[in-house]
Scaffold this motif. Structure first.
Motif, short mmCIF file in Angstrom:
data_model
loop_
_atom_site.label_atom_id
_atom_site.label_comp_id
_atom_site.label_asym_id
_atom_site.label_seq_id
_atom_site.Cartn_x
_atom_site.Cartn_y
_atom_site.Cartn_z
N VAL A 123 10.46 -6.09 -7.51
CA VAL A 123 10.38 -7.85 -7.51
C VAL A 123 9.80 -8.16 -5.84
O VAL A 123 8.83 -9.10 -6.01
N VAL A 124 10.28 -7.45 -5.20
CA VAL A 124 9.49 -7.83 -3.50
C VAL A 124 7.83 -7.40 -3.83
O VAL A 124 7.05 -8.17 -3.19
N GLY A 125 7.61 -6.45 -4.50
CA GLY A 125 6.23 -6.08 -4.60
C GLY A 125 5.47 -7.01 -5.28
O GLY A 125 4.34 -7.07 -5.34
N GLY A 126 6.10 -7.85 -6.26
CA GLY A 126 5.36 -9.20 -6.95
C GLY A 126 5.23 -8.74 -8.37
O GLY A 126 4.67 -9.54 -9.07
N THR A 127 5.77 -7.94 -9.10
CA THR A 127 5.84 -7.73 -10.36
C THR A 127 6.73 -8.48 -11.12
O THR A 127 7.77 -8.68 -10.72
N SER A 128 6.25 -9.40 -11.99
CA SER A 128 7.03 -10.47 -12.57
C SER A 128 8.10 -9.89 -13.23
O SER A 128 7.91 -9.01 -14.35
N MET A 129 9.10 -10.81 -13.34
CA MET A 129 10.32 -10.42 -14.23
C MET A 129 10.27 -10.58 -15.55
O MET A 129 10.81 -10.25 -16.66
N SER A 130 9.04 -11.44 -15.85
CA SER A 130 9.16 -11.83 -17.52
C SER A 130 7.92 -10.81 -18.20
O SER A 130 7.87 -11.02 -19.34
N GLY A 131 7.53 -9.91 -17.67
CA GLY A 131 6.82 -8.79 -18.20
C GLY A 131 5.40 -9.14 -18.57
O GLY A 131 4.97 -10.22 -18.34
N GLY A 132 4.58 -8.11 -18.59
CA GLY A 132 3.32 -8.27 -19.08
C GLY A 132 2.34 -8.24 -18.05
O GLY A 132 1.11 -7.60 -18.39
N SER A 133 2.66 -8.06 -16.65
CA SER A 133 1.79 -7.73 -15.71
C SER A 133 2.49 -7.42 -14.37
O SER A 133 3.85 -7.21 -14.43
N ASN B 279 2.31 -4.04 -10.89
CA ASN B 279 1.20 -3.26 -10.15
C ASN B 279 2.32 -2.28 -9.55
O ASN B 279 3.10 -2.44 -8.72
N VAL B 280 1.91 -0.93 -9.74
CA VAL B 280 2.98 0.19 -9.35
C VAL B 280 2.67 0.15 -7.70
O VAL B 280 3.51 0.53 -6.85
N ILE B 281 1.48 -0.02 -7.10
CA ILE B 281 1.05 0.10 -5.83
C ILE B 281 1.81 -0.88 -4.91
O ILE B 281 2.39 -0.85 -4.12
N ARG B 282 2.02 -2.19 -5.79
CA ARG B 282 2.57 -3.19 -5.13
C ARG B 282 4.10 -2.93 -4.92
O ARG B 282 4.83 -3.27 -3.85
N THR B 283 4.45 -1.94 -5.83
CA THR B 283 6.01 -1.83 -5.83
C THR B 283 6.11 -0.79 -4.64
O THR B 283 7.26 -1.01 -4.07
N VAL B 284 5.35 -0.05 -4.48
CA VAL B 284 5.23 0.83 -3.28
C VAL B 284 5.40 0.15 -1.95
O VAL B 284 6.28 0.53 -1.33
N VAL B 285 4.50 -0.64 -1.84
CA VAL B 285 4.68 -1.55 -0.80
C VAL B 285 5.92 -2.23 -0.68
O VAL B 285 6.63 -2.39 0.61
N GLY B 286 6.50 -2.79 -1.96
CA GLY B 286 7.73 -3.29 -1.82
C GLY B 286 8.87 -2.61 -1.33
O GLY B 286 9.49 -2.65 -0.65
N ALA B 287 8.75 -1.34 -1.92
CA ALA B 287 9.81 -0.19 -1.50
C ALA B 287 9.69 0.02 -0.07
O ALA B 287 10.62 0.11 0.66
N VAL B 288 8.43 0.14 0.73
CA VAL B 288 8.05 0.80 1.96
C VAL B 288 8.60 -0.45 2.75
O VAL B 288 9.32 -0.34 3.78
N ALA B 289 8.52 -1.79 2.52
CA ALA B 289 8.66 -3.10 3.34
C ALA B 289 10.18 -3.02 3.27
O ALA B 289 10.94 -3.16 4.37
N ILE B 290 11.01 -2.89 2.17
CA ILE B 290 12.29 -2.78 2.32
C ILE B 290 13.04 -1.91 3.26
O ILE B 290 13.72 -1.96 4.00
N GLY B 291 12.50 -0.60 2.99
CA GLY B 291 12.82 0.43 3.72
C GLY B 291 12.79 0.25 5.30
O GLY B 291 13.59 0.50 5.93
N ILE B 292 11.33 -0.28 5.69
CA ILE B 292 11.41 -0.51 7.09
C ILE B 292 11.97 -1.61 7.33
O ILE B 292 12.70 -1.43 8.79
N MET B 293 12.38 -2.55 6.73
CA MET B 293 13.22 -3.70 7.18
C MET B 293 14.43 -3.33 7.45
O MET B 293 15.11 -3.43 8.32
N SER B 294 15.15 -2.37 6.44
CA SER B 294 16.74 -2.17 6.56
C SER B 294 16.66 -1.16 7.74
O SER B 294 17.76 -1.12 8.69
N ASN B 295 15.57 -0.48 8.08
CA ASN B 295 15.55 0.56 9.14
C ASN B 295 15.57 -0.40 10.48
O ASN B 295 16.44 -0.42 11.32
N ALA B 296 14.88 -1.39 10.26
CA ALA B 296 14.79 -2.41 11.48
C ALA B 296 16.19 -3.18 11.53
O ALA B 296 16.52 -3.27 12.82
#
Lengths: 319, 492, 328
Positions: free
Chosen positions: C254-264, C266-283
């Motif tokens: 969800v942080v990556g921006g994939t909608s919860m209602s389905g149909g659209s 992006n996996v790369i954005r999920t990567v961005v989301g995961a990395v962002a959360i990872g860096i944040m929690s490291n911070a």
């Protein structure tokens, strides 16, 4: 009743509608023969004391499901409430602790309600989020350690019983009666059914649908807090992971009882059957010395089967 | 001076950029049935939404019984004496009849006296001449019974005006015959009924006065006895009738689809017919006669459990929609937004979904090919859109329907099943769809057209099958294809 | 025209609001702690993120296809237990990996069959996979009675999977492959249709049931891969290792921006989301904020991300209605 003869279809409907109570009776009777302890008063009062704690939240979960909603976070509210209750009990005494904990349940429920009714977030994801956050909160406050309370009044209350039946089942019965009564006989209760049955129609009929979507979460928060208080007072301790299977349990007993996930029908009186069913089965498993992880396994399987059954029958009903 | 229960004066409603209603005035007398007719998009529903407080008029006033009204929503209108019965009923399926009638009101107190509610519900239904179990769950009722509950609900509000939106559109002939006495009953109780309908026969049968709307204006109002059917139609469409159905010159070719003794549980029974290239086979019948069910069975949505289907002479079992598609069948469903298109995807994606194989380069989808396909159909079917990559939500109903047709044409369907192809489409676009159907059969496609609009079936078909109760009850060709004959067969 | 581009920028900010906030946190931490943004530290974070990231990729598929998969965390645990037990039994490590993968795939397929056989909507999928979470978690507890199992892992392929940059390589290649499939193949397109409107997909001749089974199967398989990478990294298995992973994965999606209602989505954005959360929690770790505090944040983060998604959609719809009204 109008017809004297039943045809085959009626029988099938009868079986489907009453499968759970019938299974329950058969199972209970056979357990009486298999295991002596099962029918002893000690064990029966044990079952009653045990299920009453979760049963309180199950009533509220049923109400939420009737309203077409669902709440995962009640498990965390339960754990958090055991913690908060024990902390405040030591600090301020039983009554203030009770009030504070109930208030916190209401506030947490109201937050969920706000997200679902006002922000229009799907209940699943909203309560998944609050579940995590509240559990985190409980961990933070206690530093992840179980905490104890040694309040003497509380000890006296928790030990009070009539023939093995503690105060918890009495609270449970009061809660059940209130729920059954208001769901059937008040405008408030019928509004919950109407909102769950058809949101748009209820709205156009002048029913304040957002209020009902909101209020069922408040009820759930309050009941989960009450359950937590009951649990905390029974074992005189609080810990964040307590009650982590509560949401699972509540959904299972609600759907076993025959309240459909589609919303708008069913009732708390049905959930009682679900609670009895689960109570008896898991008591039996314990008596037959089935281990904890195996019991967990059974819980998962029961939930999945019940949802499948509900989906298949209610969809066939529609078609 | 005559007394009007309802007066709507100079109602204008504009949406940003669009004038939906332009200075509309409507006067209704107590104890009359007032018909409101007009093509889709003429403004009937907007007008009624203003009358029931769903919309607020941009300008204009409403007077009820001589007093000026301000309405704040359906519930408010109901309480002031104006009830509307929508096509999709405002009933909650999981609750009982009695509770639905008194939904949201119950008693004056916060507590519910079920006995009183049930008695009152029973009385209301009895007033309408029905003895009804008020404890039945509404979801188990038939459409006609639900309508009855709605009328009882309106009565319970002491309605002075009841608006009925296409009340007979999904009733059987028998049920319609039950409804009319109820309307008579309302009339004799001095209630004004505003009757919105497409079915002019009914308007002549039951109504006293008719008002005709076109393009947001009232273009005619008359006592029903002083106007003819053709006059009404002319006013509705604003042009004469004979161009309504374009002529075609198609040649019938070989049989492409043959169905023998097709059945599916109780929905359709023992259906046999054949369809040839270049033919439009109309399927008429009342709603609930099994027309859509037949289409769904042929298309594999709910596979048949008996009988045989031959496609181009070959026996085939169609067990899924994919198999139907592979046998070059296409199905334009009646619920366009629900099952025809994905509203927030663009035109290319909606068209190519039926044959993604054809827009691939070996393994991968080629967006340029998709766009090319889309532009081809946008040109061919004259889909009016600012750009090829437009999202379907931004297209009008008629253009959305052309996209649905395109997707089946793209899948090389030879046999097209069109279920209510012109539903919810304005007059101009309807005509275009008819022309399109003609072009298609002239190219050798075979078309099954299901429609509830009898003139449409009569005007477009080479041959008509009339369904009743899940079976084909009659077949009409040539001179025999008249409205009277179809109705004779369709009704019991 | 100028107002148009301002609106575009506004939209861009709004639809990436959460990501922007996260990056602000990261930058601030970078200013406070100078070696925080060092290459080594970032590489380390990336390595930690990979396991969740792989799970999140599968979750993205499920969500685009219109359903949640809550069983992923338990699959991670179970796969670890199975793989380590098999290796400890002295069986070839390839076979051990195979067993692990099969277990994840099997659970995923079971999820998929159950859900698509009842044409389950997202609510039913949610609860069924929740039940499966409990079932799989309990199975993982059986062999060791809930205890940690030390692995006797020899040097070799299995150990290699969790070393150095391997987890990152596995994670990123999976993400790239999945995104490629999503946006360029028939399968991906059909997934979007099924997620947007299952009925339209079915009536267009798409094999909806079969396709849906595959989303859960992929999610299960990827969770198994994540489980193997995880226990290869720590060369042991913990039957509750994956607890709560479903939350982290959903958060990344969800942080990556994939909608919860389905149909659209992006996996790369999920990567961005995961990395962002990872860096944040490291911070946050560096700033001395405990894991429990972070759990609170994570919950609120999911809520905020979904709320933003809903808000964006409402605004977009309103704009669309306006445009439609103007064009007639």
């Amino acid at each position: 009743m109008k017809k004297l003869t039943l045809d085959k279809g009626d029988f099938r409907i009868f079986w489907i509608k009453n499968a759970v109570p019938i299974l329950l009776i058969i199972f209970a009777i056979s357990m009486v023969f298999v295991n002596r302890t099962f029918s002893s008063w000690d064990n029966i009062s044990n079952i009653i004391n045990e299920f009453a704690i979760y049963g309180i939240t199950a009533c509220a979960m049923t109400t939420a499901i009737i309203c077409g909603e669902f709440d995962l976070s009640c498990a965390s509210v339960f754990g958090w409430s055991t913690v908060l209750f024990c902390l405040t009990c030591t600090a301020f005494g039983v009554l203030p602790a009770f009030l504070i904990t109930m208030l916190s349940g209401v506030v947490l429920g109201a937050f969920n309600g706000f997200l679902v009714a006002k922000v229009r977030m799907p209940a699943f994801i909203a309560t998944l989020g609050t579940m995590t956050a509240i559990k985190g909160l409980a961990y933070v406050v206690t530093d992840a350690q179980p905490i104890k309370t040694e309040n003497e009044t509380l000890y006296a209350i928790s030990k009070f019983n009539i023939g093995g039946i503690t105060i918890v089942p009495l609270v449970f019965i009061v809660v059940v009666v209130i729920f059954i009564w208001f769901l059937k006989f008040t405008k408030f209760g019928r509004g919950i059914y109407a909102t769950g049955g058809n949101y748009e129609v209820a709205r156009l009929s002048g029913i304040n649908v957002k209020f009902y979507k909101f209020i069922v979460f408040v009820l759930l928060g309050a009941c989960a807090a009450l359950s937590g208080i009951m649990y905390g007072s029974r074992i005189m301790a609080g810990w964040a992971p307590y009650g982590s299977d509560l949401a699972l349990y509540c959904v299972t007993v609600t759907v076993i009882g025959g309240t459909s996930l589609m919303g708008g029908n069913g009732g708390v009186h049905r959930t009682i059957i679900g609670i009895l069913f689960m109570g008896v089965i898991f008591n039996a498993l314990t008596l037959l010395s089935v281990g904890g992880s195996m019991q967990k396994f059974v819980r998962g399987i029961v939930l999945i089967s019940v949802i499948m059954f509900d989906a298949i029958t209610s969809k066939r009903h529609k078609a | 001076m005559e007394k009007y229960i309802l007066e709507m004066k100079g109602i204008t409603k504009t949406f940003p950029g669009v004038v939906a209603l332009d200075d509309v005035s409507l006067k209704v007398k107590s104890g009359t049935v007032h018909a409101l007719v007009g093509e889709n998009g003429a403004g009937k529903s907007t007008l009624m939404k203003i009358l029931t407080g769903v919309y607020e008029a941009t300008s204009g006033e409403i007077y009820l019984d001589g007093r000026k009204l301000d309405l704040y929503g359906v519930k408010d209108a109901q309480e002031k004496g104006i009830s509307i019965i929508f096509q999709e009923f405002n009933l909650i399926n999981t609750l009982t009849v009695a509770e639905n009638i008194f939904l949201g009101r119950y008693n004056d107190s916060q507590y519910i006296n079920w006995k009183q509610i049930r008695t009152k519900a029973h009385e209301l239904l009895e007033r309408l001449g029905f003895n009804f179990d008020v404890d039945r769950i509404v979801g188990t009722l038939s459409t006609a019974e639900k309508q009855l509950v709605e009328i009882a609900k309106a009565l319970s509000y002491n309605a002075k005006i009841i608006v009925m939106d296409e009340p007979t559109s999904s009733l059987t002939k028998k049920e319609i015959e039950m409804l009319f006495p109820i309307i008579e009953n309302l009339r004799s109780n001095n209630i004004a009924v505003i009757y919105i309908s497409h079915k002019l026969e009914e308007v002549f049968q039951i109504c006293d006065v008719v008002s005709i709307l076109r393009d947001g204006k009232i273009v005619g109002e008359s006592d029903i006895n002083n106007i003819t059917r053709n006059e009404i139609i002319e006013k509705m469409v604003g042009r004469s009738l004979d161009i309504e159905y374009p002529k075609r010159n198609s040649v019938l070719g070989e049989t492409v689809l043959e169905v023998k003794n097709l059945s599916r549980n109780t929905k359709i029974k023992d259906i046999s017919f054949a369809l040839r290239r270049g033919e439009v086979l109309g399927i008429a019948g009342l709603v609930g006669a099994g027309r859509t069910e037949l289409a769904e069975t042929i298309f594999g949505v709910h596979p048949a459990d008996g009988g045989e289907i031959f496609i181009k002479g070959e026996k085939t079992a169609i067990r899924s929609t994919r198999e139907a598609k592979e046998h070059s069948i296409g199905f334009v469903t009646e619920d366009r937004r629900g099952t025809g298109i994905v509203i927030d995807m663009n035109i290319p994606k909606n068209i190519t979904i039926t044959k993604l194989n054809a827009v691939k380069n070996r393994w991968l989808l080629d967006k340029r090919k998709e766009e090319a396909v889309a532009s081809e159909y946008v040109d061919k079917l004259d889909i009016r859109t600012p750009s090829v990559n437009q999202i379907l939500n931004n297209l009008s109903g008629g253009n959305q329907q052309k996209v649905v047709l395109s997707k089946w044409l793209f899948s090389d369907a030879d046999i097209l099943i069109l279920d209510e192809p012109t539903r919810g489409i304005d007059v101009g676009a309807k005509y275009e769809i008819y022309c399109l159907i003609n072009t298609l059969v002239e190219q050798g496609k075979a078309i099954i057209m299901i429609s509830s609009e009898l003139p449409e079936v009569l005007g477009m078909s080479d041959r008509i099958l009339v369904m009743h109760n899940g079976t084909i009850k009659g077949e009409l060709t040539g001179e025999d294809m008249t409205a009277e004959n179809v109705m004779q067969i369709a009704v019991d | 025209m100028k107002s148009m581009s301002i609106r575009k920028i506004k939209n861009l900010i709004r639809s990436n609001f959460i990501l922007i906030v996260i990056f602000l946190i990261i930058i601030i931490t970078g200013i406070i702690e100078s070696n925080y943004l060092s290459f080594n530290n970032l590489l380390n974070v990336l390595r930690q993120v990979s396991v969740i990231g792989i799970v999140a990729c599968g979750m993205t598929y499920c969500l685009i296809g219109g359903a949640y998969d809550l069983s992923v965390g338990s699959i991670v645990s179970l796969t670890g237990v199975i793989t380590i037990l098999t290796i400890n039994a002295g069986v070839s490590e390839f076979i051990a990996i195979l067993y692990g993968l099969l277990a994840g795939l099997g659970i995923g397929i079971t999820n998929g069959i159950l859900i698509s056989s009842i044409n389950g909507r997202s609510g039913e999928a949610f609860i069924i996979t929740y039940g499966m979470q409990v079932v799989a978690a309990s199975i993982a507890l059986f062999p060791s009675n809930g205890l940690f199992i030390a692995g006797r892992v020899p040097e070799g392929f299995f150990k290699f999977l969790g070393q150095g940059v391997m987890p990152i390589v596995i994670f990123l290649s999976i993400a790239i492959i999945l995104q490629f499939i999503l946006s360029n193949t028939q399968y991906g397109r059909q997934m979007c249709f099924i997620g947007s409107n299952m009925d339209v997909a079915r009536l267009s001749g798409v094999r909806v049931k079969l396709n849906r089974v595959t989303y859960f199967a992929i999610s299960g398989l990827l969770s198994a891969i994540a489980g193997i990478v995880l226990c290869s990294r720590v060369t042991s298995s913990n039957p509750t290792a994956g607890t709560g992973f479903e939350m982290d994965a959903i958060a990344a999606v969800v942080v990556g921006g994939t909608s919860m209602s389905g149909g659209s989505g992006n996996v790369i954005r999920t990567v961005v989301g995961a990395v962002a959360i990872g860096i944040m929690s490291n911070a946050l770790n560096i700033l001395g904020i405990t894991a429990y505090h972070q759990q609170i944040l994570k919950g609120l983060l999911i809520i905020a991300a979904v709320a933003m998604d809903i808000l964006n959609k409402t605004i977009k719809n309103r704009e669309m209605e306006h445009e439609k009204a103007y064009t007639g």
